[in-house]
Design an enzyme around this catalytic site. Structure first.
Site: not given
Length: 281
Positions: A99, A134, A166, A199, A220
């Site tokens: 598994r 992510k 950012k 960004e 962005d």
């Protein structure tokens, strides 16, 4: 900073701890300890195979005596019925590693397959689809390896190997010029050689980023029309990345604007695993 192999070993240690615990009591109670057998990994869905070499580590960590014979390697396109590899050894070991190996290989192959689909949309262009942060916690190194196997590129691995300023950083620092200046000073003081990306949200911020002499500008949530205008303004002075809400349907339009990279969180954050099974033979 831990190496790739150390990170994978840590991941496998946790995987065995949460799945096997103090023993697979079903297997230990029904299968004699000395019984030997063979299982094969059978592909049940078309896609890109990824995770074969990690599977090797799974088997070796649990039972070094397991013998793996590979027929299809990472990066190959596979179809239903293909046999990727066979593993021979103690049946108890085969059943207890099954598994964990499948979870890793199905996820990695799903990511590689999705990435290949996105990159194919950019065929003929000088644009690379890249991943984001992510990723599944603890599995980032494997998620990003799968993106690379699928033909995509890796953005930064984590917060430690690139400076990405950012919108929140810009706002807290008091502006792009201040944020970039502080980042460059930090690199000098700490002896780090890190690329700096900024960004931007509009044309004025593009001009500020160009004046600050950064390594890459991230556009962005720009529309394709605004992206084309931005690329023209930047005019090759630095790398350009498009980001934010870009889908498979809109990917080509952004690539045709002339950006160098398109970052897509969907490569890793909501991927469907590739169907496969590990059966006795």
């Amino acid at each position: 900073m831990k190496s790739r192999d150390e990170l994978i070993d840590d991941l496998l240690t946790l995987a065995f701890a949460e799945d096997v615990g103090d023993g697979d009591h079903t297997t230990l109670s029904t299968i004699p300890a000395d019984e030997r057998g063979r299982q094969r990994l059978i592909i049940k869905e078309e896609g890109i195979l990824a995770g074969v070499e990690v599977a090797r580590k799974v088997f070796a960590k649990f039972d070094p005596e397991l013998q793996m014979t590979v027929h299809i390697h990472d990066g190959a396109r596979v179809k239903p019925g293909d046999v990727a590899f066979e593993v021979e050894g103690r049946v108890q070991s085969l059943l207890q590693t099954e598994r964990i190996m499948l979870n890793i290989m199905q996820r990695m192959s799903g990511i590689a397959t999705t990435t290949a689909r996105y990159q194919k949309e950019l065929e003929g262009l000088n644009t690379k689809v890249i991943d984001t942060r992510k990723t599944m916690p603890g599995m980032r190194i494997l998620d990003k390896e799968a993106v690379a196997i699928g033909g995509g590129g890796n953005h930064r691995i984590g917060l430690f190997d690139m400076i990405l300023i950012k919108d929140n950083h810009v706002d807290f620092a008091g502006g792009i010029a201040q944020a970039v200046s502080a980042a460059k000073d930090y690199c000098r003081r700490t002896g780090r050689d890190l690329k700096i990306e900024v960004e931007v949200r509009d044309t004025d911020e593009i001009r500020q980023a160009l004046a600050a002499d950064v390594d890459r500008i991230m556009l962005d949530n720009f529309s394709p029309e605004r992206t084309a205008e931005a690329v023209k303004l930047i005019n090759g002075a630095t790398e350009v990345e498009s980001s934010g809400g870009i889908t498979l349907a809109t990917l080509r339009a952004y690539g045709e604007c002339g950006v160098d990279f398109i970052s897509v969180g969907a490569l890793t954050h909501s991927v469907k695993g590739l169907d496969m099974s590990f059966k006795a033979c």
